[in-house]
Scaffold this motif. Structure first.
Motif, PDB file in Angstrom:
ATOM      1  N   ALA A 177       0.830  -1.195   0.000  1.00 43.00           N
ATOM      2  CA  ALA A 177       0.000   0.000   0.000  1.00 43.00           C
ATOM      3  C   ALA A 177       0.866   1.248   0.000  1.00 43.00           C
ATOM      4  O   ALA A 177       1.825   1.356   0.765  1.00 43.00           O
ATOM      5  CB  ALA A 177      -0.926   0.002   1.209  1.00 43.00           C
ATOM      6  N   VAL A 178       0.501   2.194  -0.869  1.00 43.83           N
ATOM      7  CA  VAL A 178       1.216   3.461  -0.977  1.00 43.83           C
ATOM      8  C   VAL A 178       0.254   4.593  -0.622  1.00 43.83           C
ATOM      9  O   VAL A 178      -0.614   4.947  -1.422  1.00 43.83           O
ATOM     10  CB  VAL A 178       1.756   3.698  -2.402  1.00 43.83           C
ATOM     11  N   LEU A 197      -3.702   3.246   6.832  1.00 44.66           N
ATOM     12  CA  LEU A 197      -3.161   1.976   6.338  1.00 44.66           C
ATOM     13  C   LEU A 197      -2.410   1.224   7.421  1.00 44.66           C
ATOM     14  O   LEU A 197      -2.504  -0.003   7.534  1.00 44.66           O
ATOM     15  CB  LEU A 197      -2.253   2.238   5.134  1.00 44.66           C
ATOM     16  N   LEU A 198      -1.664   1.951   8.254  1.00 41.44           N
ATOM     17  CA  LEU A 198      -0.937   1.295   9.343  1.00 41.44           C
ATOM     18  C   LEU A 198      -1.886   0.739  10.400  1.00 41.44           C
ATOM     19  O   LEU A 198      -1.547  -0.214  11.113  1.00 41.44           O
ATOM     20  CB  LEU A 198       0.036   2.288   9.994  1.00 41.44           C
ATOM     21  N   VAL A 207       3.078  -1.427   4.154  1.00 41.48           N
ATOM     22  CA  VAL A 207       2.879  -0.006   3.865  1.00 41.48           C
ATOM     23  C   VAL A 207       4.225   0.669   3.671  1.00 41.48           C
ATOM     24  O   VAL A 207       5.131   0.518   4.492  1.00 41.48           O
ATOM     25  CB  VAL A 207       2.107   0.693   5.006  1.00 41.48           C
ATOM     26  N   VAL A 208       4.363   1.426   2.569  1.00 40.84           N
ATOM     27  CA  VAL A 208       5.563   2.211   2.331  1.00 40.84           C
ATOM     28  C   VAL A 208       5.268   3.668   2.648  1.00 40.84           C
ATOM     29  O   VAL A 208       4.160   4.025   3.037  1.00 40.84           O
ATOM     30  CB  VAL A 208       6.075   2.054   0.883  1.00 40.84           C
ATOM     31  N   GLY A 213       6.162   5.615  -4.675  1.00 41.40           N
ATOM     32  CA  GLY A 213       5.904   4.619  -5.718  1.00 41.40           C
ATOM     33  C   GLY A 213       7.117   3.777  -6.034  1.00 41.40           C
ATOM     34  O   GLY A 213       7.003   2.588  -6.331  1.00 41.40           O
ATOM     35  N   LEU A 214       8.295   4.380  -5.976  1.00 41.93           N
ATOM     36  CA  LEU A 214       9.533   3.643  -6.220  1.00 41.93           C
ATOM     37  C   LEU A 214       9.706   2.530  -5.194  1.00 41.93           C
ATOM     38  O   LEU A 214       9.958   1.361  -5.546  1.00 41.93           O
ATOM     39  CB  LEU A 214      10.726   4.591  -6.165  1.00 41.93           C
ATOM     40  N   GLY A 215       9.575   2.855  -3.912  1.00 42.78           N
ATOM     41  CA  GLY A 215       9.740   1.844  -2.874  1.00 42.78           C
ATOM     42  C   GLY A 215       8.734   0.726  -2.990  1.00 42.78           C
ATOM     43  O   GLY A 215       9.052  -0.446  -2.761  1.00 42.78           O
TER      44      GLY A 215
END
Length: 235
Positions: A177-178, A197-198, A207-208, A213-215
Motif C-alpha cells: 500500500a502506498v 493503512l498502518l 505499507v511504504v 511509488g519507487l519503494g
C-alpha cells in the motif's frame, strides 16, 4: 545563489555501482535536492560502471532536460518526474501481469506511474488499473478478477486510503500500500492515509512511505522474485 561548497572535502556524488549485485536492484538517482549537473554526474557514473537500468526519480524539468540532452536515448516520463536508461528486457508472456498497480483516484496516477515505470525498467510487466476507489465500490468489484490473479497488488491511495484494506480483503496476494498526499486539509499531506493503512485490521498489507511509488515497486518485485527462486523460475 548557489551554496558555497569550498569547505567540502571530496566529491559531491559517490555512485554505488555494486548495489545491484548485493540487492538485485541498482542505485537510483534521486534528483530532488540535486542540481542538474550533479544528477548528470550520477547518471554518467552509473552508466560507466555498467549499471542497468539507470533510473532518475523526482526530477524537475531542468534535470530531465540536461540528462536527456546528454543521453538522447533516455526514456523521459515527465508526468512522474522520471527518466530511464538501459532498461532490462521485458519478461516473457507467462510472467506478465503478476504485479497489478491499482489507484483509488486519477489524482494518484503520478505516484502509480512512478511505480509502474520502475517495474517496467526492471523487466516486469505490470498491469495498471486507475480510478477504482471505494467512493464507488462497484468499480473495485468490476476489476476483482484481475486483482485476484496477481501475485502482488500495489494499491496507491490518498484521502483516507480505504482502498488498501478493501483490496486486501478481496485477494490472497500480498498488498503493498502506498499512501499519497492527495486530499483536502484533514488528509494532512498523506499522513491520514498513512495512519489509516498502518491501522488497518485487514491482514496482508505492507505499507511504504507517503508518495513512495519507487519503494512500492522494489518491494513488489522482491516478493515476486522470491517466488521465482522458490520455483526455479526467472532470475
Amino acid at each position: 545563489m548557489s551554496a558555497d561548497l569550498r569547505g567540502l572535502d571530496g566529491p559531491t556524488v559517490r555512485a554505488d555501482v555494486a548495489r545491484g549485485a548485493r540487492t538485485g536492484e541498482p542505485e537510483v538517482v534521486y534528483a530532488a535536492g540535486k542540481t542538474p549537473a550533479q544528477t548528470l554526474t550520477a547518471v554518467r557514473a552509473l552508466l560507466e560502471g555498467g549499471v542497468a537500468p539507470v533510473l532518475v526519480t523526482r526530477a524537475e524539468a531542468e534535470h530531465l532536460a540536461v540528462v536527456a540532452d546528454a543521453y538522447p536515448q533516455a526514456a523521459v516520463h515527465a508526468e512522474a518526474g522520471m527518466l530511464v536508461l538501459a532498461p532490462l528486457a521485458p519478461l516473457d508472456d507467462r510472467l506478465a501481469g503478476r504485479v497489478v498497480v491499482v489507484t483509488a483516484g486519477t489524482s494518484d496516477l503520478t505516484v502509480a506511474t512512478e511505480c509502474a515505470v520502475t517495474l517496467e525498467a526492471l523487466g516486469e510487466r505490470p498491469t495498471v488499473l486507475a480510478d477504482v476507489g471505494v467512493a464507488g465500490l462497484h468499480r473495485v468489484l468490476d476489476v476483482r478478477d484481475t486483482l485476484a490473479a496477481a501475485d502482488v497488488v500495489v494499491v496507491v491511495a490518498g484521502m483516507e486510503a480505504a482502498l488498501g484494506p478493501v483490496v486486501a480483503g478481496l485477494v490472497a496476494a500480498p498488498v503493498v500500500a502506498v499512501p499519497t498526499s492527495v486530499g483536502y486539509g484533514a488528509a494532512q499531506d498523506g499522513m491520514t492515509a498513512l495512519h489509516g493503512l498502518l491501522s488497518a485490521c485487514t491482514p496482508g498489507i505492507a505499507v511504504v512511505n507517503v508518495d513512495n511509488g519507487l519503494g512500492a515497486a522494489l518491494l513488489a518485485r522482491r516478493i515476486v522474485r522470491a517466488g521465482d527462486r522458490r520455483h526455479g523460475g526467472w532470475e
